[in-house]
Structure formats: C-alpha cells, structure tokens
Motif scaffolding. Structure first.
Motif, PDB file in Angstrom:
ATOM      1  N   PRO A 147     -99.310  -4.298 -43.214  1.00 57.43           N
ATOM      2  CA  PRO A 147    -100.888  -4.745 -44.560  1.00 57.43           C
ATOM      3  C   PRO A 147    -101.387  -6.271 -42.871  1.00 57.43           C
ATOM      4  N   PRO A 148    -102.536  -7.283 -43.644  1.00 57.47           N
ATOM      5  CA  PRO A 148    -103.749  -7.836 -43.083  1.00 57.47           C
ATOM      6  C   PRO A 148    -103.075  -8.440 -41.798  1.00 57.47           C
ATOM      7  N   PHE A 169    -100.617  -9.272 -40.637  1.00 61.35           N
ATOM      8  CA  PHE A 169     -99.233  -8.721 -39.637  1.00 61.35           C
ATOM      9  C   PHE A 169     -99.979  -7.968 -38.785  1.00 61.35           C
ATOM     10  N   ARG A 170    -101.363  -7.853 -38.787  1.00 60.92           N
ATOM     11  CA  ARG A 170    -101.572  -6.638 -38.073  1.00 60.92           C
ATOM     12  C   ARG A 170    -102.456  -6.779 -36.313  1.00 60.92           C
ATOM     13  N   PRO A 181    -108.352  -3.878 -45.191  1.00 61.67           N
ATOM     14  CA  PRO A 181    -109.108  -5.016 -44.338  1.00 61.67           C
ATOM     15  C   PRO A 181    -108.744  -4.818 -43.192  1.00 61.67           C
ATOM     16  N   HIS A 187    -112.506   2.751 -46.218  1.00 55.99           N
ATOM     17  CA  HIS A 187    -112.377   4.308 -46.162  1.00 55.99           C
ATOM     18  C   HIS A 187    -113.027   4.614 -47.719  1.00 55.99           C
ATOM     19  N   ASP A 196    -107.670  -6.568 -52.649  1.00 60.38           N
ATOM     20  CA  ASP A 196    -107.913  -6.083 -51.553  1.00 60.38           C
ATOM     21  C   ASP A 196    -108.525  -4.662 -52.203  1.00 60.38           C
ATOM     22  N   CYS A 204    -101.225   0.594 -39.522  1.00 58.46           N
ATOM     23  CA  CYS A 204    -101.275   0.428 -41.336  1.00 58.46           C
ATOM     24  C   CYS A 204    -100.220  -0.578 -41.849  1.00 58.46           C
ATOM     25  N   GLU A 231    -106.806  -0.326 -39.848  1.00 62.21           N
ATOM     26  CA  GLU A 231    -106.788   0.551 -42.250  1.00 62.21           C
ATOM     27  C   GLU A 231    -107.129  -1.236 -42.620  1.00 62.21           C
ATOM     28  N   HIS A 246     -88.467  -0.343 -40.992  1.00 61.05           N
ATOM     29  CA  HIS A 246     -88.104   0.889 -42.014  1.00 61.05           C
ATOM     30  C   HIS A 246     -88.650   1.904 -41.911  1.00 61.05           C
ATOM     31  N   GLY A 247     -89.703   2.560 -42.478  1.00 63.08           N
ATOM     32  CA  GLY A 247     -90.272   4.057 -42.625  1.00 63.08           C
ATOM     33  C   GLY A 247     -89.711   4.282 -41.184  1.00 63.08           C
ATOM     34  N   GLN A 273     -95.206  -5.155 -54.266  1.00 62.54           N
ATOM     35  CA  GLN A 273     -96.464  -5.669 -53.160  1.00 62.54           C
ATOM     36  C   GLN A 273     -96.428  -7.256 -52.745  1.00 62.54           C
ATOM     37  N   ILE A 316     -99.666   3.669 -47.877  1.00 60.79           N
ATOM     38  CA  ILE A 316    -100.393   4.304 -47.704  1.00 60.79           C
ATOM     39  C   ILE A 316    -100.812   5.325 -46.379  1.00 60.79           C
ATOM     40  N   GLY A 370     -95.864   3.376 -44.587  1.00 54.67           N
ATOM     41  CA  GLY A 370     -95.434   3.000 -45.807  1.00 54.67           C
ATOM     42  C   GLY A 370     -96.931   3.345 -46.634  1.00 54.67           C
ATOM     43  N   TYR A 399    -110.343   9.859 -46.001  1.00 53.79           N
ATOM     44  CA  TYR A 399    -109.041  10.191 -44.681  1.00 53.79           C
ATOM     45  C   TYR A 399    -109.285  11.086 -43.669  1.00 53.79           C
TER      46      TYR A 399
HETATM   47  P1  NAP Z   1     -96.901  -1.218 -47.925  1.00 54.75           P
HETATM   48  O1  NAP Z   1     -96.478   0.405 -48.035  1.00 54.75           O
HETATM   49  O2  NAP Z   1     -96.620  -2.280 -48.763  1.00 54.75           O
HETATM   50  O3  NAP Z   1     -97.223  -1.588 -46.144  1.00 54.75           O
HETATM   51  C1  NAP Z   1     -96.737  -0.774 -45.111  1.00 54.75           C
HETATM   52  C2  NAP Z   1     -96.109  -0.730 -44.040  1.00 54.75           C
HETATM   53  O4  NAP Z   1     -96.445  -1.980 -43.568  1.00 54.75           O
HETATM   54  C3  NAP Z   1     -94.942  -1.295 -45.326  1.00 54.75           C
HETATM   55  O5  NAP Z   1     -93.813  -0.098 -45.212  1.00 54.75           O
HETATM   56  C4  NAP Z   1     -94.004  -2.194 -43.737  1.00 54.75           C
HETATM   57  O6  NAP Z   1     -92.961  -0.856 -43.280  1.00 54.75           O
HETATM   58  C5  NAP Z   1     -95.063  -1.904 -42.812  1.00 54.75           C
HETATM   59  N1  NAP Z   1     -95.213  -4.042 -43.196  1.00 54.75           N
HETATM   60  C6  NAP Z   1     -94.999  -4.322 -44.324  1.00 54.75           C
HETATM   61  N2  NAP Z   1     -94.763  -6.133 -44.442  1.00 54.75           N
HETATM   62  C7  NAP Z   1     -94.612  -6.363 -42.511  1.00 54.75           C
HETATM   63  C8  NAP Z   1     -94.605  -7.137 -42.051  1.00 54.75           C
HETATM   64  N3  NAP Z   1     -94.649  -8.445 -42.820  1.00 54.75           N
HETATM   65  N4  NAP Z   1     -94.813  -6.891 -40.800  1.00 54.75           N
HETATM   66  C9  NAP Z   1     -94.738  -5.992 -40.171  1.00 54.75           C
HETATM   67  N5  NAP Z   1     -94.735  -4.536 -40.911  1.00 54.75           N
HETATM   68  C10 NAP Z   1     -94.888  -4.847 -42.334  1.00 54.75           C
HETATM   69  O7  NAP Z   1     -98.284  -1.061 -48.065  1.00 54.75           O
HETATM   70  P2  NAP Z   1     -99.850  -0.089 -48.310  1.00 54.75           P
HETATM   71  O8  NAP Z   1    -100.320   0.175 -49.318  1.00 54.75           O
HETATM   72  O9  NAP Z   1     -99.536   1.357 -47.136  1.00 54.75           O
HETATM   73  O10 NAP Z   1    -101.244  -0.611 -47.884  1.00 54.75           O
HETATM   74  C11 NAP Z   1    -100.796  -1.019 -45.946  1.00 54.75           C
HETATM   75  C12 NAP Z   1    -102.773  -1.250 -45.875  1.00 54.75           C
HETATM   76  O11 NAP Z   1    -103.029  -0.011 -46.295  1.00 54.75           O
HETATM   77  C13 NAP Z   1    -103.210  -2.433 -46.396  1.00 54.75           C
HETATM   78  O12 NAP Z   1    -104.248  -2.959 -45.940  1.00 54.75           O
HETATM   79  C14 NAP Z   1    -103.848  -1.771 -47.990  1.00 54.75           C
HETATM   80  O13 NAP Z   1    -105.371  -2.662 -48.017  1.00 54.75           O
HETATM   81  C15 NAP Z   1    -104.384  -0.864 -47.010  1.00 54.75           C
HETATM   82  N6  NAP Z   1    -104.776   0.463 -48.394  1.00 54.75           N
HETATM   83  C16 NAP Z   1    -103.663   0.815 -49.061  1.00 54.75           C
HETATM   84  C17 NAP Z   1    -104.240   1.809 -49.924  1.00 54.75           C
HETATM   85  C18 NAP Z   1    -103.191   2.051 -50.932  1.00 54.75           C
HETATM   86  O14 NAP Z   1    -103.412   2.750 -52.177  1.00 54.75           O
HETATM   87  N7  NAP Z   1    -101.984   1.443 -50.818  1.00 54.75           N
HETATM   88  C19 NAP Z   1    -105.085   2.849 -49.837  1.00 54.75           C
HETATM   89  C20 NAP Z   1    -105.986   2.521 -48.933  1.00 54.75           C
HETATM   90  C21 NAP Z   1    -105.531   1.673 -47.974  1.00 54.75           C
HETATM   91  P3  NAP Z   1     -91.942  -1.548 -42.449  1.00 54.75           P
HETATM   92  O15 NAP Z   1     -90.735  -2.052 -42.559  1.00 54.75           O
HETATM   93  O16 NAP Z   1     -91.247   0.135 -42.034  1.00 54.75           O
HETATM   94  O17 NAP Z   1     -91.709  -2.106 -40.993  1.00 54.75           O
END
Ligand code: NAP
Length: 311
Positions: free
Chosen positions: A72-73, A75-76, A95, A122, A172, A70, A93, A42-43, A159, A18, A16, A268
């Motif tokens: 969300p927390p 589902f990790r 948290p 990070h 977050d 990577c 990732e 999906h990704g 989100q 990040i 997704g 990173y």
């Molecule tokens: P995101 O794009 O909304 O989610 C990342 C991917 O996780 C989604 O594309 C999805 O991929 C998968 N996902 C979503 N819901 C899910 C579920 N129910 N079960 C399994 N997989 C699921 O979020 P993100 O912004 O990348 O953040 C992800 C993590 O990185 C978080 O913990 C966030 O705190 C951390 N982070 C984010 C940022 C930022 O700027 N966005 C910065 C630093 C850290 P699929 O649908 O393809 O499975």
C-alpha cells in the motif's frame, strides 16, 4: 544500473492481492522479464527466492536490476528509496505514494542514481482509453462527468490500510478515474469538493467534486463506495459530435449509444511493456497529475461525517 542483454531481472515487493491477480500472470507471459525474487513479510511467490524485506532481498540477490513495489502507498517510500539508492529501476503500483512531495523526491533520486522510476497508472492502459482520447481531441467538449461507483466490501474486503490516513479511501479507485481523465480531458482543477467520512474511519467513503478546465468547461465527479449491484466506472462527455461514454473503467467506448471500441483488457502486460521501454531508454515516467487532484480534493474539500462503516 546498466542493463545486461536479455530479460530484466526483477524482484517483487509486497505480495498481496494485486500481485496475485495481475503482476504474476502478466510476468509469467512476458519475455522481457525474469522474476527472480520476492520480498514480503507474509506473502510468498512459488518457484523463486523469497525474503522478509527488500533490504535482505537486495543483499542476497545483487543481480536484480529492477523492483516492483506493490505494498500500500503509505509503506512504499522507504522501500523505493532503498531500491533507487541500490541503483535498481523501480515500478510503483498506483497511487505512487502517500504524498505528492515524496514522489517528487523519488523522481529526483532516480535521476541522481541514473535509474528509471515508473509511476504506473494501470487504468490508462485500459483498451478504449486511447480511442476516447482521439475522439475527444477531434471534438468540442461541452461538459464532462466522471462516475466511479463500486462496492467496497466486494473489492477491498478487510483492507484496513485503505481506510487509514494515506490509504485514500474511495480515492483509491477514484484515482484510477483521474488517471484516465487527466489523459483524455483538457487540463482541469478542482473548484469545490465534499468528502463523506464514516465517523469511525480516517478516509472518505464518497466524494462529490466539481472541476473546471481553464476554458471554463465543467467536469463533475462522483465517487461512491456503497454501490451494490451493477458497478459503474464511467467517464461521460457531451460534445459537438455526440455523447461519449467511456465505460467499464476504460474498457468500452460508445458515441450516442453506438459501441465504437470494445476489446479485452491487457492493462498489466501493457504496464510492464512500458516499464521495459523506459528502462531501456534510460528515462523515468512519473506523471503526478492524478495524485495532485486527490491532494487538492483533501485540501479544498469540506468534510462531511456520515454513518460508521464496518466490513
Ligand atoms: P494488499 O493485498 O492489502 O497489500 C499488498 C501487500 O502489501 C500485503 O499482502 C502485505 O504483504 C504488504 N503490506 C501490507 N501492509 C504493509 C505494511 N504496513 N508494510 C509493508 N507491507 C505491507 O493490497 P493490494 O490490493 O494488493 O494493493 C496494493 C497496491 O496495489 C495499492 O496501492 C492498490 O491501490 C494497488 N492496486 C490494487 C488493486 C486491487 O484490485 N486490489 C488494483 C490495482 C492496484 P506482507 O504482509 O506479506 O508484507
């Protein structure tokens, strides 16, 4: 899992925002890793094997040595457990999980399987954080304040997971501040908290928190997700050697208004450098202090219901 020589064969899970913004650019340039596969519902990542889930990926690509999780927390945990039981090193990732105890469980599981677990923070690798730690270590601190104020519509559009239980809401980004604060300030604990929950959401949009260090130093923290215009990600301290401002999420350090440290960020690349180090050393790096403070804020915090939030 013992490592063969050469780059660490890595799989990435939860493709997704990040992953695209940070993990892929960092890994492209890092000769310590070879990105071999991705698992996401999906990704997809171009140029490597893609799978719908981690189980299928681990079955199909047994040579994988490590995975970055990577999603969300909330589902990790299951994915981490699957990877650790398959004796893969795991990068979480931030948290690192939705609860403190589930991450403790993963830490024990990593040790039992002889692999490394990395709870990545990070923001701790932002360029001026070590300089701020050195500065504060050489001073007497009188008070400190954490102001983390940003526009949720700009940084987290649509989100839904972030507003769900275990998504942390404004914590977050707030946990990034805490990952820095717990690295540069004396140990502290929460004495009071007010959390503002939109009436239609399960996670807070703002938080007002008071900490105290064991020697009585006050640390105030303000988290706000409604800040339009300039964004603030600042940690401030009044000290006997002047007023310190660590701003830009740890990018820039100033003392009494004079900039003493300002370098381009490489959070990173540094996280992946650290992960390779712990994998090669056969250890884990799991500091739960930032997550514990968030848990404490939810435990002690007074819930204040505010107007509904819509993206
Ligand atoms: P995101 O794009 O909304 O989610 C990342 C991917 O996780 C989604 O594309 C999805 O991929 C998968 N996902 C979503 N819901 C899910 C579920 N129910 N079960 C399994 N997989 C699921 O979020 P993100 O912004 O990348 O953040 C992800 C993590 O990185 C978080 O913990 C966030 O705190 C951390 N982070 C984010 C940022 C930022 O700027 N966005 C910065 C630093 C850290 P699929 O649908 O393809 O499975």
């Amino acid at each position: 899992m013992s490592l063969n020589s050469g780059p660490i064969k890595l799989g990435i899970v939860g493709v997704g925002k990040i992953v695209r913004d940070q993990h892929l650019p960092a890994l492209t340039k890092d000769r310590d890793y070879r990105l071999v596969a991705a698992a996401s519902r999906h990704g997809k990542v171009d140029g490597i094997a893609n799978f719908p889930d981690i189980e299928t990926m681990l079955d199909a690509v047994p040579e994988l040595e490590a995975v970055s999780l990577c999603m969300p927390p909330q589902f990790r945990y299951d994915a981490a457990r699957t990877a650790l039981e398959a004796k893969k090193h795991v990068f979480l990732e931030k948290p690192p999980g939705a609860t403190v105890s589930e991450v403790e469980d993963l830490k024990a599981l990593a040790a039992a399987n002889g692999v490394s677990l990395f709870a990545s923070w990070h923001s701790r690798y932002a360029p001026a954080v070590e300089a701020a730690r050195d500065f504060l270590g050489s001073t007497t601190i009188r008070s400190a304040a954490i102001n983390w104020k940003e526009d949720v519509r700009r940084w987290h559009p649509n989100q839904d997971w972030i507003w769900a239980p275990g998504g942390f809401g404004v914590f977050d980004p707030g946990i990034n501040a805490l990952s820095i604060a717990t690295h540069i300030l004396p140990a502290m604990f929460i004495t009071s908290a007010i959390l503002d929950f939109p009436e239609n959401r399960a996670a807070p949009i703002a938080a007002h928190i008071a900490f105290r260090t064991s020697n009585g130093l006050p640390v105030a923290m303000e988290l706000d997700w409604c800040q339009t215009g300039p964004q603030s990600w600042d940690i401030l301290a009044e000290t006997d050697k002047g007023a310190m401002a660590l701003s830009g999420g740890g990018a820039k350090l100033a003392v009494d208004g004079r900039v003493v440290h300002d370098e381009p960020e490489a959070e990173y690349p540094m996280l992946y450098k650290r992960f390779a180090e712990i994998v090669r050393a056969g250890v884990s790096d799991v500091d739960l202090a930032p997550l514990q403070h968030v848990a404490d804020a939810f435990m002690l915090g007074k819930r204040n219901v505010v107007e509904a939030f819509f993206d």
